[in-house]
Design a protein around this motif. Structure first.
Motif, mmCIF file in Angstrom:
data_model
loop_
_atom_site.group_PDB
_atom_site.id
_atom_site.type_symbol
_atom_site.label_atom_id
_atom_site.label_comp_id
_atom_site.label_asym_id
_atom_site.label_seq_id
_atom_site.Cartn_x
_atom_site.Cartn_y
_atom_site.Cartn_z
ATOM 1 N N LEU A 14 0.852 -1.183 0.000
ATOM 2 C CA LEU A 14 0.000 0.000 0.000
ATOM 3 C C LEU A 14 0.886 1.231 0.000
ATOM 4 N N THR A 16 1.205 5.203 0.230
ATOM 5 C CA THR A 16 0.475 6.369 0.719
ATOM 6 C C THR A 16 0.698 7.517 -0.259
ATOM 7 N N GLY A 26 -4.405 6.005 -0.039
ATOM 8 C CA GLY A 26 -3.435 5.002 -0.431
ATOM 9 C C GLY A 26 -3.828 4.332 -1.725
ATOM 10 N N LYS A 27 -2.830 3.762 -2.392
ATOM 11 C CA LYS A 27 -3.069 3.012 -3.615
ATOM 12 C C LYS A 27 -2.410 1.652 -3.448
ATOM 13 N N GLY A 28 -3.209 0.592 -3.643
ATOM 14 C CA GLY A 28 -2.705 -0.760 -3.503
ATOM 15 C C GLY A 28 -1.876 -1.177 -4.702
ATOM 16 N N PHE A 34 -7.626 3.423 -1.480
ATOM 17 C CA PHE A 34 -8.073 3.342 -0.098
ATOM 18 C C PHE A 34 -8.115 4.737 0.500
#
Length: 142
Positions: A14, A16, A26-28, A34
């Protein structure tokens, strides 16, 4: 007691992308986005009180597990593998798992204030439905 770990370690990363005192974006690793928001101190205190499980509950669960274990061993020795003995062994496993969950803080709600948000959303939907109904009635009279 050791922590209960189920399944392989996660390979999800993840990143941030934004961070301030109240929000973290956040980006997975697979493109999922997220949004994490910080609760107010009042909400946090409410949730800690709602989900708190004391050490006494863990002790009770471990005692119940120990008693069930003794009962299960006696059943196995006396009667061999019977349905009751197997069910008792399963109850021992479930009781021990529950004690581990309680030791680690109990069940944590993903969104403990869901009911409040749902009620507010339901009220907005009712208001909107009434407004649309009134517009239809007043439009039908013209």
């Amino acid at each position: 007691m050791p922590a209960l770990k189920i399944g392989p370690p996660s390979s999800v990363v993840l990143a941030t992308t934004y961070l301030d005192e109240n929000v973290r974006l956040g980006k997975g690793s697979r493109g999922s986005l997220f949004v994490f928001t910080r609760k107010t101190p009042l909400e946090a205190a409410r949730d800690r009180k709602r989900w708190k499980v004391g050490g006494f509950g863990v002790i009770v669960m471990l005692c119940a597990t120990a008693l069930l274990s003794v009962f299960a061993v006696r059943r196995f020795k006396a009667f061999g593998t019977t349905e009751l003995a197997v069910a008792t062994a399963a109850a021992v496993a479930v009781s021990f798992a529950m004690a581990l969950v309680m030791r680690q803080g109990g069940i944590v709600a993903e969104d403990a204030d869901y009911e409040e948000k749902y009620q507010a959303q339901a009220e907005r939907a009712r208001t909107r439905a009434l407004r649309i109904q009134q517009e239809k009635l007043s439009g039908g009279e013209k």
